[in-house]
Scaffold this motif. Structure first.
Motif, PDB file in Angstrom:
ATOM      1  N   SER A   1       4.584  11.834  -1.484  1.00  0.00           N
ATOM      2  CA  SER A   1       5.668  12.758  -1.602  1.00  0.00           C
ATOM      3  C   SER A   1       4.922  14.163  -2.086  1.00  0.00           C
ATOM      4  N   GLU A   2       3.772  14.178  -2.972  1.00  0.00           N
ATOM      5  CA  GLU A   2       3.076  15.282  -3.286  1.00  0.00           C
ATOM      6  C   GLU A   2       2.742  16.031  -1.991  1.00  0.00           C
ATOM      7  N   ILE A   3       2.029  15.163  -1.147  1.00  0.00           N
ATOM      8  CA  ILE A   3       1.643  15.867   0.063  1.00  0.00           C
ATOM      9  C   ILE A   3       2.740  16.619   0.799  1.00  0.00           C
TER      10      ILE A   3
ATOM     11  N   ALA B   1       0.856  -1.227   0.032  1.00  0.00           N
ATOM     12  CA  ALA B   1       0.050  -0.099  -0.012  1.00  0.00           C
ATOM     13  C   ALA B   1       1.055   1.393   0.100  1.00  0.00           C
ATOM     14  N   ILE B   2       2.023   1.227   0.552  1.00  0.00           N
ATOM     15  CA  ILE B   2       2.847   2.396   0.991  1.00  0.00           C
ATOM     16  C   ILE B   2       3.569   2.666  -0.662  1.00  0.00           C
ATOM     17  N   HIS B   3       4.003   1.606  -0.991  1.00  0.00           N
ATOM     18  CA  HIS B   3       4.530   1.241  -2.519  1.00  0.00           C
ATOM     19  C   HIS B   3       3.583   1.995  -3.503  1.00  0.00           C
ATOM     20  N   GLU B   4       2.402   1.795  -3.357  1.00  0.00           N
ATOM     21  CA  GLU B   4       1.281   2.196  -4.418  1.00  0.00           C
ATOM     22  C   GLU B   4       0.982   3.749  -4.195  1.00  0.00           C
ATOM     23  N   GLN B   5       1.329   4.142  -2.926  1.00  0.00           N
ATOM     24  CA  GLN B   5       0.857   5.488  -2.563  1.00  0.00           C
ATOM     25  C   GLN B   5       1.884   6.391  -2.436  1.00  0.00           C
ATOM     26  N   ALA B   6       3.153   6.034  -2.804  1.00  0.00           N
ATOM     27  CA  ALA B   6       4.582   6.674  -2.531  1.00  0.00           C
ATOM     28  C   ALA B   6       4.425   8.172  -3.215  1.00  0.00           C
ATOM     29  N   SER B   7       3.991   8.268  -4.409  1.00  0.00           N
ATOM     30  CA  SER B   7       3.956   9.403  -5.168  1.00  0.00           C
ATOM     31  C   SER B   7       3.086  10.569  -4.680  1.00  0.00           C
ATOM     32  N   TYR B   8       1.809  10.004  -4.366  1.00  0.00           N
ATOM     33  CA  TYR B   8       0.781  10.783  -3.258  1.00  0.00           C
ATOM     34  C   TYR B   8       1.444  11.300  -2.175  1.00  0.00           C
TER      35      TYR B   8
ATOM     36  N   SER C   1       1.372  26.575   7.133  1.00  0.00           N
ATOM     37  CA  SER C   1       1.201  25.072   7.126  1.00  0.00           C
ATOM     38  C   SER C   1      -0.175  24.425   7.082  1.00  0.00           C
ATOM     39  N   ARG C   2      -1.026  25.480   7.793  1.00  0.00           N
ATOM     40  CA  ARG C   2      -2.430  25.277   7.619  1.00  0.00           C
ATOM     41  C   ARG C   2      -2.820  25.208   6.279  1.00  0.00           C
ATOM     42  N   GLY C   3      -3.767  24.232   6.194  1.00  0.00           N
ATOM     43  CA  GLY C   3      -4.706  24.056   5.053  1.00  0.00           C
ATOM     44  C   GLY C   3      -4.119  22.953   4.146  1.00  0.00           C
ATOM     45  N   HIS C   4      -3.001  22.198   4.771  1.00  0.00           N
ATOM     46  CA  HIS C   4      -2.460  21.054   4.082  1.00  0.00           C
ATOM     47  C   HIS C   4      -2.531  20.018   5.082  1.00  0.00           C
ATOM     48  N   LEU C   5      -2.831  18.583   4.585  1.00  0.00           N
ATOM     49  CA  LEU C   5      -2.666  17.558   5.115  1.00  0.00           C
ATOM     50  C   LEU C   5      -1.276  17.260   5.734  1.00  0.00           C
ATOM     51  N   ASP C   6      -0.895  16.684   6.759  1.00  0.00           N
ATOM     52  CA  ASP C   6       0.426  16.404   6.972  1.00  0.00           C
ATOM     53  C   ASP C   6       0.821  14.863   6.379  1.00  0.00           C
ATOM     54  N   ALA C   7       2.037  14.971   5.782  1.00  0.00           N
ATOM     55  CA  ALA C   7       2.366  13.783   4.888  1.00  0.00           C
ATOM     56  C   ALA C   7       2.634  12.488   6.126  1.00  0.00           C
ATOM     57  N   GLY C   8       3.091  12.608   7.229  1.00  0.00           N
ATOM     58  CA  GLY C   8       3.361  11.686   8.155  1.00  0.00           C
ATOM     59  C   GLY C   8       1.759  11.126   8.460  1.00  0.00           C
ATOM     60  N   ALA C   9       0.837  11.991   8.944  1.00  0.00           N
ATOM     61  CA  ALA C   9      -0.298  11.604   9.344  1.00  0.00           C
ATOM     62  C   ALA C   9      -0.975  10.811   7.974  1.00  0.00           C
TER      63      ALA C   9
ATOM     64  N   GLY D   1       7.076  20.358   3.148  1.00  0.00           N
ATOM     65  CA  GLY D   1       8.484  19.711   3.412  1.00  0.00           C
ATOM     66  C   GLY D   1       9.147  19.506   2.538  1.00  0.00           C
ATOM     67  N   ASP D   2      10.187  18.569   2.178  1.00  0.00           N
ATOM     68  CA  ASP D   2      11.076  18.371   1.162  1.00  0.00           C
ATOM     69  C   ASP D   2      10.426  17.559  -0.058  1.00  0.00           C
ATOM     70  N   GLY D   3       9.226  17.142   0.059  1.00  0.00           N
ATOM     71  CA  GLY D   3       8.580  16.381  -0.954  1.00  0.00           C
ATOM     72  C   GLY D   3       9.203  15.005  -1.088  1.00  0.00           C
TER      73      GLY D   3
END
Length: 215
Positions: free
Chosen positions: A28-30, A19-26, A185-193, A35-37
């Motif tokens: 990094s986009e978030i 699942a992480i492999h399939e969503q990796a690009s998503y 940073s408000r208005g964006h999802l957190d990538a770790g979350a 962050g560093d992308g």
């Protein structure tokens, strides 16, 4: 009573890795918004490395241990130690359980939450993966208090994880690189979350498919 087989159930962890492999690009986009992308890239690197080391015949707990150890030992940055701790804490409790009961899994979840909060000093509202795993654990615990079956507890955990992930959109980051942005940073999802939501939701669904009813 519903229980989960521990032995030979590494497939649950392998589904999480896929699942992480399939969503990796998503991911990094978030991450690119605050962050560093590279969150998806780093996650994918570590998870795919662990996939090569996990045997399908391994137990659920052993697969979690291998994933955690790989992230800590072989992946740099903040992600490796953080997720390495989460998976190691889950594994440490579950290795003693055969079969895994809803009580054992709650103990493992609580162990992971505490480990993450101790490691990073993060708390709910700081716009981190704690904002996903903490409400997921609380939702699971609440279902257990209502005497819900293991399956319902897992479904509630997944709902709690999603609600927690979505809550980060309205938060201001207080930890990590995103904290430098302050109000921006408000208005964006957190990538770790978000990656934590993918992990917990996939894990819940994979576990649901493996649950067995016992008298």
């Amino acid at each position: 009573m519903e229980t989960l087989r521990n032995q030979g159930n590494a497939g649950i962890v392998l589904q999480v890795i896929d699942a992480i492999h399939e969503q990796a690009s998503y991911l990094s986009e978030i991450d690119g918004a605050t962050g560093d992308g590279d969150h998806g890239i780093n996650m994918n690197k570590g998870f795919m490395m662990a996939k090569e080391r996990i045997e399908p015949s391994d137990s659920f707990a052993e697969a979690l241990k291998i994933l955690g150890r790989t992230l800590v030992m072989d992946i740099g940055g903040s992600m490796g130690p953080i997720y390495g701790t989460m998976f190691s804490k889950l594994s440490r409790v579950l290795k003693k359980a055969e079969p895994i009961t809803k009580e054992a899994f709650l103990e493992a979840l609580e162990n992971a939450v505490q480990g993450l909060m101790d490691l990073a000093g993060a708390k709910v509202g700081d716009k981190t993966l704690v904002d996903t795993i903490y409400p997921a654990c609380q939702a699971y615990q609440a279902a257990m208090k209502q005497d819900a079956e293991f399956s319902q507890c897992l479904r509630e955990m997944a709902k709690g994880a999603e609600a927690g992930k979505e809550s980060t959109k309205d938060l201001v980051a207080k930890i990590g690189r995103a904290a430098r942005l302050g109000e921006r940073s408000r208005g964006h999802l957190d990538a770790g979350a978000t990656s934590c939501w993918i992990i917990l939701t996939t894990m819940a669904n994979a576990m649901l498919a493996q649950l067995q009813s016992r008298e």
